[in-house]
Design an enzyme around this catalytic site. Structure first.
Site, PDB file in Angstrom:
ATOM      1  N   GLY A 249      45.476  45.113  41.352  1.00 21.28           N
ATOM      2  CA  GLY A 249      45.842  44.035  42.269  1.00 21.28           C
ATOM      3  C   GLY A 249      47.093  44.196  43.116  1.00 21.28           C
ATOM      4  CB  CYS A 250      50.593  44.235  42.290  1.00 21.11           C
ATOM      5  SG  CYS A 250      50.065  43.208  40.958  1.00 21.11           S
ATOM      6  CB  ILE A 251      48.769  47.994  46.441  1.00 22.49           C
ATOM      7  CG1 ILE A 251      47.934  48.435  45.240  1.00 22.49           C
ATOM      8  CG2 ILE A 251      49.246  49.180  47.229  1.00 22.49           C
ATOM      9  CD1 ILE A 251      48.512  49.526  44.391  1.00 22.49           C
TER      10      ILE A 251
END
Lengths: 109, 436
Positions: A107-109
């Site tokens: 999820g976190c890019i």
């Protein structure tokens, strides 16, 4: 599965670890290992609710190839956001994935 | 005649959609294909420019132009919202009542801020003491507020990931530091940077450098803070695990979501982003639906540069698809971002799915003129020049001298990232000529 960059010994077993410090091989995981990983995250014992989340995460990972985000957890795991943070303080998706022997959610890019 | 034409429909005429329209207009045989683009807005916004508006650097006229100015001749633009895509029937229903048939559909409707997702965010303090800068209205309202503000607790908060342009909140913090210093009230402004991430940025190599910068500029980093709600009476952010942060002025980057019709169409994930093959850019749901830019769920930055690199890959793969060839063009996750650091300087970072940002020169090895992962005046000039390139080159689908795939040329493949340890350009050249 993610690329192994290191090894670590848990309960006498040498396990491959990825760049985020998570298990590199899904098959290395079992419930005893999960208990040890939980202790590393500051969770002394895993309750039934913890297991509900962990089992859900492993199921999603097996089905989709990615660990679920916090939003997906809230929507589908049967445990609400507030409780997820109480169970896995600070980062439920990230911590639960680690304890479940999965790579960090993408999820976190 | 027209009944025999095949239909390629693009949903969304922002950065990604407009680039695809221009590229496909050049690449497709227009005696066979009809191009249609749909958007509910008539204005094109230069979104990277929103960041500068609160600090009085840009005004509205710097960042808005009519969309149609960037469309090629002979295409069809429909000004309407989108209600629903029905993949089984290859149809798009528009809010205006029109139904479009498609042979190929490109989803390019981006992401939007969804402040309504967080309890209390759009309460009585919204646009009074709580502002966003990801919309033109938000940025303009914040400019007005900043021009009169005499200091206090300024909190910059990322609600949850993923967000569009993950470097923008950091740039905002750096620019705020410089702005209040210039106004002579920096000592009256306490700046906190509150993020759900474990460190300053999504890429660890970059966080080491940028985190150091936050510290130097007297900006306090609060990490692993997942915003649960906003208390409007007490003026506090409260995390899901009950930590509290007080603010006088809150600059929020709310939850980002894909467009609502994605949900109506059953095409999205829990944030309405469309599950997409991260290399071919084909949707998981349907072979003739492709996704470009922020609308996709791929693990790349939600940034204009990513959409630009994707547009070259997607053009190739659309041609492959039309000619029944394998989708051989593969996107590598390439992103290239200028990071404003205040006082006329900036960083530049370049990375992809597999390779973290590294120091070096860009785009030409040994020459630059830009420096990677290093604060320089030239990088700042590059960022300002980019606005011209955006309007005049990029949107029109013309080529920039940077290929879609990330290159390792000019990069230092080493573990030296802290600014204190940086080596000179000459040393870099010596090192590079040593065989990398």
């Amino acid at each position: 599965m993610s690329a192994a960059v290191a090894e670590k010994v848990i309960l006498g077993k040498t396990l491959a670890i990825d760049a985020d410090g998570n298990l590199a091989n899904l098959t290395d995981w079992d419930e005893e290992i999960a208990n040890e990983l939980a202790k590393e995250e500051g969770i002394d014992s895993l309750s039934e609710k913890h297991w509900q989340v962990i089992n859900y995460m492993r199921k999603v990972y097996t089905d989709t190839g990615d660990a679920p985000s916090i939003r997906k957890l809230t929507k589908e795991s049967g445990v609400d956001t507030k409780e997820l943070y109480a169970l896995f303080p600070k980062g439920p998706a990230k911590k639960a994935a680690r304890i479940a022997g999965l790579p960090k959610p993408k999820g976190c890019i | 005649m027209e009944a025999q034409l095949k239909n390629l429909v693009i949903l969304g005429a922002g950065t990604a959609g407009t680039m695809m329209l221009n590229k496909l207009h050049n690449a497709l045989d227009l005696s066979e294909w009809k191009l249609t683009i749909v958007d509910n807005e008539k204005s094109h916004y230069y979104q990277p420019g929103f960041l500068f508006i609160p600090f009085g650097v840009y005004t509205e006229s710097d960042v808005v132009k009519p969309k149609e100015k960037f469309f090629p001749e002979g295409i069809k633009m429909i000004n309407s919202g989108i209600w629903k895509v029905i993949p089984e029937y290859n149809k798009v229903h528009l809010e205006s009542g029109i139904t479009l048939d498609y042979d190929i559909l490109i989803i390019a409707t981006g992401s939007r801020i969804a402040p309504e997702e967080t309890e209390g965010l759009t309460g009585k303090l919204w646009k009074k003491d709580i502002f966003d800068f990801y919309t033109l209205d938000g940025a303009l309202a914040l400019a007005e507020k900043f021009s009169k503000w005499d200091g206090g607790k300024l909190v910059i908060n990322i609600t949850e990931m993923p967000i569009k342009c993950p470097v923008a909140p950091l740039e905002f913090a750096f620019l705020a530091d410089a702005f209040f210093e210039e106004r002579g009230i920096r000592e009256k402004v306490h700046i906190q940077y509150v993020t759900p991430l474990a460190e300053a940025f999504t890429k660890h190599k970059c966080s080491e450098v940028l985190g150091h910068f936050l510290e130097d500029k007297g900006i306090e980093l609060v990490s692993e803070f997942n915003t649960g709600r906003i208390d409007n009476d007490e003026k506090k952010l409260i995390s899901w695990d009950e930590r509290e942060i007080e603010f006088d002025l809150l600059v929020t980057v709310p939850t980002n979501k894909g467009a609502d019709y994605i949900e109506t169409s059953g095409l999205g994930d829990e944030l309405n982003f469309v599950p997409t093959d991260k290399h071919t850019l084909q949707s998981v749901a349907s072979k003739n639906i492709f996704v470009i830019g922020d609308a996709a769920n791929i693990p790349a930055s939600k940034a204009g540069s990513v959409a630009h690199f994707e547009s070259e890959i997607l053009t190739e793969n659309i041609l492959n698809f039309i000619n029944a060839r394998p989708l051989a063009a593969r996107f590598d996750g390439h992103a290239n971002c200028f990071i404003e650091s205040g006082r006329g300087k900036a960083f530049l970072i370049d990375f992809n799915y597999d390779v973290e940002p590294m120091p070096g020169n860009f785009p030409m090895a040994h020459v630059g003129p830009f420096s990677l992962l290093k604060e320089t005046r030239m990088n700042h000039l590059g960022k300002l020049m980019f606005r011209w390139a955006y309007w005049n080159v990029l949107l029109k689908g013309k080529e920039l001298p940077i290929g879609p795939h990330m290159s390792l040329k000019g990069k230092i493949l080493d573990d030296i990232y802290k600014s204190d340890d940086f080596i000179t350009d000459e040393q870099q050249i010596t090192k590079l000529s040593g065989g990398i």
